[in-house]
Structures are given as structure tokens and as C-alpha cells.
Enzyme design. Structure first.
Site, PDB file in Angstrom:
ATOM      1  N   SER A 298       0.815  -1.217   0.000  1.00  0.00           N
ATOM      2  CA  SER A 298       0.000   0.000   0.000  1.00  0.00           C
ATOM      3  C   SER A 298       0.850   1.269   0.000  1.00  0.00           C
ATOM      4  O   SER A 298       1.489   1.591  -0.998  1.00  0.00           O
ATOM      5  CB  SER A 298      -0.950  -0.043   1.206  1.00  0.00           C
ATOM      6  N   ASP A 309       9.608   5.269 -10.745  1.00  0.00           N
ATOM      7  CA  ASP A 309       9.172   5.888 -11.994  1.00  0.00           C
ATOM      8  C   ASP A 309       9.979   7.142 -12.327  1.00  0.00           C
ATOM      9  O   ASP A 309      10.222   7.443 -13.501  1.00  0.00           O
ATOM     10  CB  ASP A 309       7.687   6.238 -11.922  1.00  0.00           C
ATOM     11  N   LYS A 323      -0.860  -4.151  -3.256  1.00  0.00           N
ATOM     12  CA  LYS A 323      -2.148  -3.572  -2.852  1.00  0.00           C
ATOM     13  C   LYS A 323      -2.286  -2.185  -3.483  1.00  0.00           C
ATOM     14  O   LYS A 323      -1.666  -1.229  -3.048  1.00  0.00           O
ATOM     15  CB  LYS A 323      -2.261  -3.465  -1.331  1.00  0.00           C
TER      16      LYS A 323
END
Length: 455
Positions: A298, A309, A323
Site C-alpha cells: 500500500s 518511476d 495492494k
């Protein structure tokens, strides 16, 4: 007289539920008249079944407990993260996110219909007793856990400080159950710990994301830099089950100067939120390695995904839990609460990690784990989002990716080694791999600086 009194109670319950329908959105234009009629028929069926049970069941039924059980069943049929919180559970949740609670210190979930340990919280009764990720909790006290929800289990596991609870554990490779008798304690959940593990290289561990995690992290940075300059950092998010979304965003923001951190997408416009980094990145240029594993979930995955990224640092370890959904907690009357999945989140590049996880840039299994499980299958033994009942399939949410992204967002203290942290890290192959990489980076940077000065 007794029958009529009970029938009156059930009729009142049905009427209240019926009149509540418009406020729950069933009067929305999106809900057809046929769908509304089906809902009314199902509620009437529920009322009839409850009436029959109350009159004929072998033992007297507690209406409140039965209705609570029905609500829990409703939510568990949707996804593994939505749940009804009793007043006691709601209070426990508030205490936990604020920084402490009383219990044994484990994160649990349902895997393949069984109550399963996601990860023990560091330095708690559960951790010290040797509980591990993927342990199945078969019994709590004398109660079997076959039909027990995570919230019910939490209620059973928590209690007054100093009281005991016995749990029966099954672990892959064991022939018999093993009982652990644990003494409940206050679980302070110090969310940030840090130490210099080499000259200029700081090791920072975040165990979960609480309401004060970012403040603790900033205070920890200031304390660390009083002794020496931070030249590189290892951020350890292993076995971090998540926590508050805003805290994950603010931690990621400390490493990024611009661009997206994460965005969420739901059914309604207000659930579509974009979080972007701000220019004042506290450590936006310090070489960074983020450690993750199967217990990183999460909010931890939000931080790791943003770092990956933006190519801001190296993600090292094993694939994360996966998650990719966001839960909102809504207070209900009587002190109860509703934890409901309201959105999915996406990394800056538009990736959904739901049931997929973050794949590290450098995959490094934990050697101690391999040694203990050498005759078993590898890290697939750990529970992940994809193992949970009723989890969202990644393919189901690809259509939610499309979202116009605005350019701007819408609106530890340093510790010594008295706890043995350095000695533990010396035996941690993932930390040692990260340390060696950062040493190489620092050496390369130093050589480049020397060459530049000579020119």
C-alpha cells in the site's frame, strides 16, 4: 406478545433500511427502477430470514450481533480490505494510526480463507516470539479462526497490557500446530528509526505510515545531520504494511522536486486526486536505495513506485505485496466505522500495482529466508494481494487509468547501537548489498570531483 414484539422490531429495522436507501445513492439516476426493486426484494428477504431465525433458531439470537455479522459478510464479499468497524475496533484503528495500541504486534489478513500473518511489527511480543510472515493463525485461545474476519481477530488479539493470549500457529513444513502464549503490551509503533551505518551513509527504517511519520522523519534528518552530512541513504520499507496515504505522499515528496507522486481514480469526481511533488525536496539529490519485500504494501508501494518511476533511486529486494487500492474510513452512528475501498491508485507512469506489486530494479532475496525455506518454493510462500479472496484483478482497473493530470497538485530520532541495530544490519544481506552500491556511488562521485578540480 413476545412474537409481535420481535416482529415489530424487525419491521422497524426493515423500514429504517428502506428509507435509508435514497441517502445511500439508490435514488441516483445510475440506478434503474428495476435495480431498486431488486434491492428492496433482497432487503425484504433479509428481514424475513432474520424473523424466521429469531423465532426458530435453537438458541436465542442477539439481533445486534447478527446484523453486525451480516454487514461484515456484505463487505467481505466485495474485497479483502473493506470492513465494518465496531466502536471498539474503530477506536483501536484511531489509536493505531495515532501511534500506539495494546496488543501483540502483527499485521493480519485473510489468505485462501485462512487468517494469515502479513508481517509482525518489529520488536513487539509477536516479533520477539518468532512469528513470521505467512504463518496461519488456526486458533486464538479456544476459538477456531475458520470463519473469523480480520477485524474480529484484532478484537480477540488485543486486550489490557500484561494480559496473555494463546494462539495456535501452523507454518509450512510443520506437521503439528504450535502454541504461542504472548503477553500483550503497548505497541508504540515508533514509525521511524535511523542510524549511520557507514561514513555519510544513513540507514532509515519506516515501519508504517502514521499521522506523525513525516514530522518524525524530518526531525530525524535534522538530528542525523548534526553529527555528519548525509551523503547517501538506504530507506528500508520492508515489512511495512502501509498506513496513511497523505504520509506516504509527503515522504515521497522529500525525495522529489517535481512531477507526479501518485494519483487516485474512483467512481466519483471527488475520488480522482492528483498528488504532485514540490520543489523544496529535502533530499532530492542524495543517492538513494529503497529496500522492499513481500511485506511492503500500500503506502510503501506508493513511495517505492514514485521513486522508481522518476528514476530517483534504486529499488532493491523482492517483489512487493501488490495492494493498489485506497480505503476511506467513514464514522457511523454509535461510534462504529465503515472502512470502504473508494479508489485505486496509480504510479506516476500510470502503472497499477494491484495484485502485481513493485518489481525491484535489483532483485535480491533475503538469505536468511532462503536458508530456512531451502526445501520449499521461493518467495511465493508469502501472502500477496493476488492471494487474497475477492481481490481486484489488475485487468479490471486498466480502464481507470485515463485521467487528465494537471501540472500542479490541487490543492527519529538518531539512535545509537544500544538496541543492536548495527549488529543486525551486518547480517542483513540486502542492506549490505545496498551499502556496497552506495559506497561505489560515493567513490565514483568523489573521483569525478577530483578530476574536475584538477582540470
Amino acid at each position: 406478545m413476545k412474537f409481535h414484539k420481535k416482529l415489530h422490531i424487525l419491521t422497524f429495522l426493515f423500514v429504517v433500511m428502506t428509507f435509508a436507501l435514497p441517502s445511500l445513492g439508490f435514488s441516483s439516476p445510475e440506478v434503474s427502477q428495476k435495480e431498486r426493486e431488486q434491492i428492496y426484494r433482497k432487503l425484504e428477504l433479509f428481514s424475513n430470514v432474520l424473523s424466521i431465525l429469531q423465532e426458530n433458531y435453537v438458541e436465542e439470537i442477539n439481533i445486534e450481533e447478527v446484523v453486525d455479522g451480516a454487514i461484515n459478510g456484505l463487505l467481505l464479499s466485495l474485497d479483502p480490505h473493506s470492513s465494518y468497524l465496531s466502536p471498539e475496533s474503530f477506536q483501536d484503528l484511531q489509536e493505531e494510526t495515532s501511534g500506539s495500541f495494546t496488543g501483540i504486534g502483527i499485521e493480519i489478513t485473510i489468505k485462501n480463507g485462512k487468517l494469515t500473518v502479513v508481517s509482525p511489527i518489529e520488536d513487539t511480543p509477536a516479533d520477539n516470539a518468532g512469528l513470521k510472515a505467512n504463518d496461519t493463525i488456526v486458533k486464538i485461545g479456544e476459538r477456531w479462526t475458520d470463519d473469523m474476519s480480520p477485524m474480529e481477530a484484532v478484537k480477540e488479539l488485543r486486550g489490557p497490557k500484561g494480559s496473555e493470549v494463546t494462539i495456535s500457529i501452523h507454518r509450512q513444513g510443520w506437521e503439528d500446530l504450535k502454541e504461542f502464549t504472548l503477553v500483550r503490551d503497548i505497541i508504540p509503533v515508533q514509525s521511524v528509526r535511523s542510524v549511520f551505518i557507514d561514513e555519510g551513509i544513513a540507514y532509515v527504517r519506516i515501519t508504517n505510515f502514521q499521522s506523525h511519520t513525516t514530522d518524525d522523519y524530518i526531525e530525524m534528518l535534522a538530528t542525523l545531520q548534526e553529527s555528519q552530512t548525509i551523503m547517501a541513504m538506504i530507506l528500508d520499507l520492508r515489512n511495512n504494511p502501509g498506513g496513511l496515504l497523505n504520509q506516504a505522499v509527503s515522504i515521497a515528496d522529500l525525495f522529489l522536486e517535481s512531477g507526479l507522486i501518485v494519483y487516485t481514480k474512483g467512481r466519483t469526481e471527488e475520488q480522482n486526486i492528483v498528488f504532485a511533488a514540490h520543489q523544496s525536496g529535502t533530499l532530492s539529490e542524495v543517492p538513494l536505495i529503497v529496500l522492499v519485500n513481500e511485506g511492503s504494501a500500500s503506502a510503501s508501494e506508493i513511495v517505492a513506485g514514485a521513486i522508481q518511476d522518476h528514476k530517483r533511486g534504486i529499488i532493491l529486494g523482492t517483489r512487493t505485496f501488490g495492494k493498489g487500492s485506497v480505503q476511506t474510513v467513514i464514522p457511523l452512528q454509535g461510534g462504529a466505522g465503515l472502512r470502504m475501498t473508494t479508489a485505486k491508485y496509480f504510479t506516476p507512469s500510470g502503472r497499477s500495482i494491484q495484485a502485481q506489486g513493485i518489481v525491484p530494479d535489483i532483485e535480491v532475496p533475503y538469505i536468511a529466508y532462503i536458508a530456512e525455506q531451502e526445501n520449499e518454493q521461493s518467495s511465493s510462500a508469502f501472502p500477496r494481494e493476488a492471494d487474497l479472496r475477492n481481490h481486484f484483478l489488475n485487468s479490471e482497473i486498466e480502464k481507470l487509468k485515463e485521467l487528465s493530470v494537471p501540472e500542479e497538485s490541487p490543492s527519529l530520532d538518531q539512535i545509537d547501537d544500544k538496541d543492536g541495530i548495527l549488529s543486525r544490519l551486518e547480517k542483513d544481506n540486502q542492506v549490505q548489498m545496498a551499502l556496497n552500491i552506495l559506497k561505489g556511488v560515493n567513490l565514483l562521485s568523489s573521483d569525478k570531483a577530483d578530476l574536475k578540480s584538477q582540470k
